[in-house]
Motif scaffolding. Structure first.
Motif, PDB file in Angstrom:
ATOM      1  N   GLY A   1       0.937  -1.247  -0.101  1.00 44.76           N
ATOM      2  CA  GLY A   1       0.140   0.010   0.016  1.00 44.76           C
ATOM      3  C   GLY A   1       0.765   1.169  -0.040  1.00 44.76           C
ATOM      4  N   PHE A   2       1.928   1.257   0.939  1.00 44.99           N
ATOM      5  CA  PHE A   2       2.786   2.419   1.012  1.00 44.99           C
ATOM      6  C   PHE A   2       3.665   2.264  -0.438  1.00 44.99           C
ATOM      7  CE2 PHE A   2       1.831   1.901   5.653  1.00 44.99           C
ATOM      8  CZ  PHE A   2       1.450   3.087   5.811  1.00 44.99           C
TER       9      PHE A   2
ATOM     10  N   VAL B   1       4.715   5.424  -5.640  1.00 44.62           N
ATOM     11  CA  VAL B   1       4.727   5.278  -6.927  1.00 44.62           C
ATOM     12  C   VAL B   1       3.713   6.406  -7.603  1.00 44.62           C
ATOM     13  CG1 VAL B   1       4.557   4.131  -8.940  1.00 44.62           C
ATOM     14  CG2 VAL B   1       5.650   3.079  -7.112  1.00 44.62           C
ATOM     15  N   VAL B   2       2.602   6.422  -7.062  1.00 40.40           N
ATOM     16  CA  VAL B   2       1.683   7.197  -7.349  1.00 40.40           C
ATOM     17  C   VAL B   2       1.987   8.571  -7.243  1.00 40.40           C
ATOM     18  CG1 VAL B   2      -0.691   8.106  -7.098  1.00 40.40           C
ATOM     19  CG2 VAL B   2      -0.277   5.660  -7.289  1.00 40.40           C
TER      20      VAL B   2
ATOM     21  N   GLY C   1       2.483  18.119 -11.116  1.00 41.51           N
ATOM     22  CA  GLY C   1       1.898  18.063  -9.851  1.00 41.51           C
ATOM     23  C   GLY C   1       3.015  18.685  -9.030  1.00 41.51           C
ATOM     24  N   SER C   2       2.226  19.127  -7.786  1.00 42.11           N
ATOM     25  CA  SER C   2       3.338  19.435  -6.628  1.00 42.11           C
ATOM     26  C   SER C   2       3.233  18.655  -5.400  1.00 42.11           C
ATOM     27  CB  SER C   2       3.068  20.909  -6.342  1.00 42.11           C
ATOM     28  OG  SER C   2       1.803  21.078  -5.734  1.00 42.11           O
ATOM     29  N   LEU C   3       4.099  18.962  -4.490  1.00 44.24           N
ATOM     30  CA  LEU C   3       4.106  18.265  -3.079  1.00 44.24           C
ATOM     31  C   LEU C   3       2.695  18.632  -2.309  1.00 44.24           C
ATOM     32  CD1 LEU C   3       7.803  18.738  -1.895  1.00 44.24           C
ATOM     33  CD2 LEU C   3       6.487  16.744  -2.731  1.00 44.24           C
ATOM     34  N   LYS C   4       2.059  19.527  -2.733  1.00 45.82           N
ATOM     35  CA  LYS C   4       0.794  20.247  -2.047  1.00 45.82           C
ATOM     36  C   LYS C   4      -0.480  19.371  -2.842  1.00 45.82           C
ATOM     37  CE  LYS C   4       2.282  24.673  -0.620  1.00 45.82           C
ATOM     38  NZ  LYS C   4       2.075  25.996  -0.425  1.00 45.82           N
TER      39      LYS C   4
ATOM     40  N   VAL D   1      -3.598  13.429  -3.180  1.00 51.81           N
ATOM     41  CA  VAL D   1      -3.827  12.396  -3.727  1.00 51.81           C
ATOM     42  C   VAL D   1      -4.342  11.292  -2.623  1.00 51.81           C
ATOM     43  CG1 VAL D   1      -2.789  10.503  -5.063  1.00 51.81           C
ATOM     44  CG2 VAL D   1      -1.826  12.784  -5.307  1.00 51.81           C
ATOM     45  N   PRO D   2      -5.553  10.925  -3.189  1.00 51.62           N
ATOM     46  CA  PRO D   2      -6.373   9.691  -2.322  1.00 51.62           C
ATOM     47  C   PRO D   2      -5.291   8.511  -2.077  1.00 51.62           C
ATOM     48  CG  PRO D   2      -7.274   9.697  -4.391  1.00 51.62           C
ATOM     49  CD  PRO D   2      -6.297  10.861  -4.464  1.00 51.62           C
TER      50      PRO D   2
END
Length: 262
Positions: free
Chosen positions: A206-207, A212-213, A222-225, A228-229
């Motif tokens: 899961g982690f 990877v996602v 995208g950014s660190l902010k 992502v579910p």
């Protein structure tokens, strides 16, 4: 075995049709029983002949019979996807007393993953009752197989994975939602019943998938902010663990120079 897998596939199509309703209504707090499904365009009640999984969508060419408004391709994809999940579970679990428990797991996995992707939430209306359902179905599985040690592992797995995620939320606030913590306990029950190797591999997977996602999101702009579910990663990791846990565990023990138990 062929009959069992075909039955699981057919059941998956039917359940997938129902899951489309669940995914649409549960986040809105609506009943999944009433009213009957209607076209969002003309609000005409969908006829039974137009509600046959996949086939009706193909016959109608993806449009409402009454007003011609397009019907999303997502509906048949969810039905086919659920059938694929049920087929895979029928194959890996086999004609066992545990099959109903894992088919239920497959159904909620599809529903929760889609809902989390849609609204970034794992509804308590699905997650909380799943604890009781899992405990009952896994108890029936142990009664049917005579393996009560598996039920003990399930209890330890459920509590252990819940605790792991609870600690993670405390150590890193904002890293995941509390809905993920509640889901972790349910996944721990199923993984623990399956085996210690499945519990460890499923938790780690899961982690890993989530990481990877996250990297993929960054690489695509995208950014660190970017939120992502995490639920879909947890569910996919748990699902894959049912298939790969044993060979992964044997590979790891081999790499560590430890002879696997026979």
């Amino acid at each position: 075995m062929t009959v069992l897998i075909a039955t699981c596939a057919l059941l998956g199509l039917l359940i997938g049709s129902f899951l489309n309703v669940v995914v649409h209504r549960v986040p809105r707090g609506e009943s999944v029983v009433r009213p009957a499904s209607r076209c969002p365009g003309c609000e005409r009640e969908i006829l039974r002949r137009d509600n046959v999984p996949v086939l009706s969508w193909l016959v109608l060419r993806g449009r409402c019979r009454g007003c011609g408004v397009p019907i999303s391709v997502r509906y048949p994809l969810v039905e086919v996807g659920t059938a694929a999940v049920f087929t895979a579970l029928g194959w890996v679990v086999g004609p066992s007393a545990a099959l109903p428990a894992y088919l239920y797991f497959g159904a909620i996995a599809v529903a929760l993953a889609l809902i989390d992707l849609d609204v970034r939430r794992l509804p308590d209306a699905i997650v909380k009752p799943s604890y009781l359902v899992a405990l009952v179905l896994l108890a029936a599985a142990s009664a049917g197989t005579g393996d009560w040690g598996a039920y003990g592992r399930a209890l330890v797995g459920g509590a252990g994975l819940w605790f792991l995620y609870q600690v993670t939320v405390i150590v890193k606030p904002g890293g995941m939602g509390y809905g993920d913590v509640k889901l972790a306990g349910v996944l721990g029950l199923y993984l623990g019943w399956w085996g210690w190797d499945a519990l460890v591999v499923g938790a780690f997977a899961g982690f890993l998938i989530g990481g990877v996602v996250g990297v993929a999101v960054l690489l695509t702009g995208g950014s660190l902010k970017t939120k992502v579910p995490f639920g879909p990663s947890m569910l996919l990791g748990a699902f894959l663990a049912l298939f790969i846990a044993s060979p992964v565990a044997q590979w790891y023990l081999g790499m560590a120079g430890i002879a696997p138990s026979v």
